[in-house]
Design a protein around this motif. Structure first.
Motif, PDB file in Angstrom:
ATOM      1  N   ALA A 301       0.827  -1.215   0.000  1.00 38.86           N
ATOM      2  CA  ALA A 301       0.000   0.000   0.000  1.00 38.86           C
ATOM      3  C   ALA A 301       0.860   1.262   0.000  1.00 38.86           C
ATOM      4  O   ALA A 301       0.636   2.194  -0.788  1.00 38.86           O
ATOM      5  N   ILE A 302       1.820   1.309   0.887  1.00 34.51           N
ATOM      6  CA  ILE A 302       2.633   2.523   1.024  1.00 34.51           C
ATOM      7  C   ILE A 302       3.524   2.730  -0.199  1.00 34.51           C
ATOM      8  O   ILE A 302       3.700   3.856  -0.680  1.00 34.51           O
ATOM      9  N   LEU A 303       4.073   1.633  -0.736  1.00 33.57           N
ATOM     10  CA  LEU A 303       4.892   1.757  -1.943  1.00 33.57           C
ATOM     11  C   LEU A 303       4.040   2.214  -3.130  1.00 33.57           C
ATOM     12  O   LEU A 303       4.470   3.059  -3.931  1.00 33.57           O
ATOM     13  N   SER A 304       2.813   1.702  -3.227  1.00 34.44           N
ATOM     14  CA  SER A 304       1.891   2.143  -4.284  1.00 34.44           C
ATOM     15  C   SER A 304       1.627   3.638  -4.157  1.00 34.44           C
ATOM     16  O   SER A 304       1.608   4.377  -5.144  1.00 34.44           O
ATOM     17  N   GLU A 305       1.418   4.088  -2.925  1.00 36.42           N
ATOM     18  CA  GLU A 305       1.153   5.504  -2.664  1.00 36.42           C
ATOM     19  C   GLU A 305       2.336   6.365  -3.091  1.00 36.42           C
ATOM     20  O   GLU A 305       2.166   7.431  -3.698  1.00 36.42           O
ATOM     21  N   LYS A 306       3.539   5.924  -2.788  1.00 34.87           N
ATOM     22  CA  LYS A 306       4.733   6.707  -3.126  1.00 34.87           C
ATOM     23  C   LYS A 306       4.946   6.768  -4.645  1.00 34.87           C
ATOM     24  O   LYS A 306       5.333   7.813  -5.189  1.00 34.87           O
ATOM     25  N   MET A 307       4.671   5.670  -5.332  1.00 34.89           N
ATOM     26  CA  MET A 307       4.761   5.703  -6.795  1.00 34.89           C
ATOM     27  C   MET A 307       3.725   6.652  -7.377  1.00 34.89           C
ATOM     28  O   MET A 307       4.008   7.420  -8.300  1.00 34.89           O
ATOM     29  N   CYS A 382       5.846  -2.964 -17.104  1.00 29.44           N
ATOM     30  CA  CYS A 382       5.247  -1.938 -16.244  1.00 29.44           C
ATOM     31  C   CYS A 382       6.219  -0.797 -15.967  1.00 29.44           C
ATOM     32  O   CYS A 382       5.807   0.360 -15.849  1.00 29.44           O
ATOM     33  N   LEU A 383       7.491  -1.122 -15.859  1.00 24.76           N
ATOM     34  CA  LEU A 383       8.480  -0.055 -15.674  1.00 24.76           C
ATOM     35  C   LEU A 383       8.424   0.933 -16.840  1.00 24.76           C
ATOM     36  O   LEU A 383       8.494   2.152 -16.649  1.00 24.76           O
ATOM     37  N   LYS A 384       8.279   0.409 -18.060  1.00 23.90           N
ATOM     38  CA  LYS A 384       8.200   1.263 -19.242  1.00 23.90           C
ATOM     39  C   LYS A 384       6.922   2.088 -19.233  1.00 23.90           C
ATOM     40  O   LYS A 384       6.931   3.286 -19.561  1.00 23.90           O
ATOM     41  N   ILE A 385       5.796   1.458 -18.890  1.00 20.29           N
ATOM     42  CA  ILE A 385       4.509   2.170 -18.854  1.00 20.29           C
ATOM     43  C   ILE A 385       4.560   3.325 -17.857  1.00 20.29           C
ATOM     44  O   ILE A 385       4.065   4.436 -18.127  1.00 20.29           O
ATOM     45  N   LEU A 386       5.171   3.080 -16.694  1.00 19.83           N
ATOM     46  CA  LEU A 386       5.225   4.106 -15.647  1.00 19.83           C
ATOM     47  C   LEU A 386       6.403   5.069 -15.829  1.00 19.83           C
ATOM     48  O   LEU A 386       6.422   6.140 -15.213  1.00 19.83           O
ATOM     49  N   GLY A 387       7.372   4.691 -16.644  1.00 19.75           N
ATOM     50  CA  GLY A 387       8.531   5.552 -16.846  1.00 19.75           C
ATOM     51  C   GLY A 387       9.415   5.629 -15.619  1.00 19.75           C
ATOM     52  O   GLY A 387       9.991   6.691 -15.317  1.00 19.75           O
ATOM     53  N   LEU A 388       9.537   4.516 -14.887  1.00 13.93           N
ATOM     54  CA  LEU A 388      10.347   4.489 -13.665  1.00 13.93           C
ATOM     55  C   LEU A 388      11.576   3.613 -13.868  1.00 13.93           C
ATOM     56  O   LEU A 388      11.543   2.631 -14.619  1.00 13.93           O
ATOM     57  N   SER A 389      12.637   3.945 -13.160  1.00 11.54           N
ATOM     58  CA  SER A 389      13.849   3.118 -13.201  1.00 11.54           C
ATOM     59  C   SER A 389      13.893   2.230 -11.963  1.00 11.54           C
ATOM     60  O   SER A 389      13.259   2.518 -10.938  1.00 11.54           O
ATOM     61  N   GLU A 390      14.670   1.163 -12.054  1.00 19.19           N
ATOM     62  CA  GLU A 390      14.811   0.265 -10.895  1.00 19.19           C
ATOM     63  C   GLU A 390      15.489   0.994  -9.743  1.00 19.19           C
ATOM     64  O   GLU A 390      15.187   0.727  -8.570  1.00 19.19           O
ATOM     65  N   GLU A 391      16.390   1.918 -10.043  1.00 19.61           N
ATOM     66  CA  GLU A 391      17.058   2.685  -8.994  1.00 19.61           C
ATOM     67  C   GLU A 391      16.054   3.539  -8.219  1.00 19.61           C
ATOM     68  O   GLU A 391      16.076   3.599  -6.986  1.00 19.61           O
ATOM     69  N   THR A 392      15.159   4.199  -8.958  1.00 19.44           N
ATOM     70  CA  THR A 392      14.116   5.012  -8.302  1.00 19.44           C
ATOM     71  C   THR A 392      13.212   4.133  -7.445  1.00 19.44           C
ATOM     72  O   THR A 392      12.859   4.491  -6.305  1.00 19.44           O
ATOM     73  N   LEU A 393      12.828   3.005  -7.979  1.00 16.96           N
ATOM     74  CA  LEU A 393      11.964   2.083  -7.232  1.00 16.96           C
ATOM     75  C   LEU A 393      12.617   1.632  -5.937  1.00 16.96           C
ATOM     76  O   LEU A 393      11.953   1.527  -4.895  1.00 16.96           O
ATOM     77  N   GLN A 394      13.907   1.344  -5.986  1.00 17.24           N
ATOM     78  CA  GLN A 394      14.602   0.871  -4.784  1.00 17.24           C
ATOM     79  C   GLN A 394      14.592   1.935  -3.693  1.00 17.24           C
ATOM     80  O   GLN A 394      14.405   1.630  -2.509  1.00 17.24           O
ATOM     81  N   LYS A 395      14.761   3.204  -4.095  1.00 14.35           N
ATOM     82  CA  LYS A 395      14.713   4.296  -3.114  1.00 14.35           C
ATOM     83  C   LYS A 395      13.318   4.399  -2.485  1.00 14.35           C
ATOM     84  O   LYS A 395      13.180   4.587  -1.274  1.00 14.35           O
ATOM     85  N   LEU A 396      12.290   4.292  -3.341  1.00  7.41           N
ATOM     86  CA  LEU A 396      10.917   4.344  -2.829  1.00  7.41           C
ATOM     87  C   LEU A 396      10.638   3.156  -1.907  1.00  7.41           C
ATOM     88  O   LEU A 396       9.966   3.300  -0.875  1.00  7.41           O
TER      89      LEU A 396
END
Length: 409
Positions: A301-307, A382-396
């Motif tokens: 839930a919290i990770l979804s919120e941060k994204m 999904c990473l492409k659809i959202l335009g997020l990198s794995e590095e950004t995801l790890q921080k979140l």
């Protein structure tokens, strides 16, 4: 959801051994011959009521009445009884689970009067009538006095002369004759039939009744007093909500000590959001789900919120959708079914069904990371659809883990 509980029914008969009503009570598959001790009696009554509405009166009792053990304190909240059929229901009123003041006893008296007009009947265990407040209510409102056969002398009270006596714990003919000789009207015990199991699937609402009722009150814009009273009717929920609000997640300068203060601080929108978090906690506790699994749901839930915040889409939709998306793993219940049962936003359901690719990818990524599932091609897509990198995801993810720990302190 497969229920860890089931109903048991036991016949109550007249002198001719004809069944007049069935007492129904809660049992667990873990210990089928006794009351589940880890469930507070007041909460057990709510589960029983939900199971009755699921199974139906006809299947449980045919054309006979049903007797339910129910705390006298909860008669104030009429909404708990709204699914019952009054003319087919006897409420066996149990002593309150907290100390009450005279004003609260007056509320109970008014509630009993209204319920009696609706068609409900009342039974009182003889031992409860030694309390002055309960005795006065029993004299006025009792239809039945319930007495163990070995304690029939207690029932020789002139004030109860016009009440029907239900003698219980009758295990043989001798005790049956003894109860009849003491002018009892109805009889219950193993001599007439042992408790018979009745199984049914259990809804989320049954295990989290107070929360569901509170959420419904919020939806219909009930006043704060009603919402406060609903929460206060469940001591376990009061404890959880106050602990939750006072966690380091909220950075409060002063400790919140009352539900009224918690409501003022959270506001209605946040209250709804965090009640659903507590709903997941209650489900996990009741179903004996390991705390690590609950933490992973909250992390989703919290990770979804941060994204969602990073992508500038609705954070509340992301949080609640993420919270229940792992229901298939934790509760063996599809998230789509949960969304429908709890009447979650249609945007959440669209995300679950992949009709909304953004939210679907948010939920999918958060769930995979929280539950440490294999990434696979879906993750990359999904990473492409959202335009997020794995590095950004790890921080979140790291920040979300910190927030989960703060909430659960």
């Amino acid at each position: 959801m497969q229920s860890p509980f089931f109903l048991a029914r036991q016949p109550i008969v007249d002198e001719e051994r004809n069944v007049v009503m069935y007492e129904v009570f809660l049992r667990s598959k873990k210990s089928p011959d006794k009351f589940p001790e880890d469930i507070p009696p007041y909460k057990a009554a709510f589960i029983v009521i939900d199971l009755i509405s699921t199974i139906g009166y006809q299947k449980i009792a045919g054309d006979k009445k049903i007797m339910i053990n129910f705390s006298i304190q909860n008669t104030i909240n009429r909404s708990y009884l709204e699914t019952l059929v009054p003319e087919k229901t006897v409420l066996n009123l149990q002593k309150p689970y907290t100390e009450l003041n005279q004003k609260q006893w007056n509320y109970i008296k008014s509630a009993l009067e209204n319920l009696k007009k609706d068609g409900f009947q009342f039974a009182f265990d003889i031992d409860t009538t030694f309390d002055r407040n309960i005795r006065l209510l029993a004299i006025k409102y009792a239809d039945y006095i319930v007495v163990p056969v070995y304690e029939l002398d207690k029932a020789k009270d002139p004030f109860f002369i016009n009440k029907q006596c239900i003698a219980t714990k009758i295990e043989n003919e001798k005790l049956f004759l003894r109860a009849k000789a003491n002018h009892c009207d109805l009889f219950e015990g193993y001599y007439f039939g042992k408790p018979e199991p009745i199984y049914a699937d259990l809804s989320i609402a049954a295990l989290t009744t107070t929360i569901v009722k509170t959420l419904a009150a919020i939806e219909r814009q009930a006043d704060l007093k009603e919402i406060e009273d609903l929460i206060k009717s469940d001591p376990g929920l009061v404890t959880k909500l106050l602990k939750f609000v006072n966690s380091s997640y909220f950075y409060l300068p002063l400790e919140i000590k009352s539900i009224r203060q918690a409501l003022a601080y959270l506001g209605i929108n946040n209250l709804k959001k965090y009640l659903l978090v507590l709903m997941v906690l209650e489900l996990a506790e009741t179903l004996k789900i390991p705390v690590d699994e609950y933490k992973k749901m909250l992390l989703t839930a919290i990770l979804s919120e941060k994204m969602a915040k990073l992508l500038k889409v609705d954070t509340d939709i992301a949080f609640l959708g993420g919270l229940f998306y792992p229901s298939d793993i934790v509760f063996n219940m599809s998230p789509e079914k949960v969304a429908v049962e709890l009447k979650l936003s249609h945007k959440i359901l669209e995300g679950y069904l992949d009709d909304d690719p953004i939210f679907h990818c948010i939920f999918s990524i958060a769930k995979r990371l929280a539950f440490e599932q294999p990434m696979g091609s879906k993750f990359e897509e999904c990473l492409k659809i959202l335009g997020l990198s794995e590095e950004t995801l790890q921080k979140l993810l790291n920040k979300a883990k910190e927030d989960v720990d703060k909430l659960l302190i």
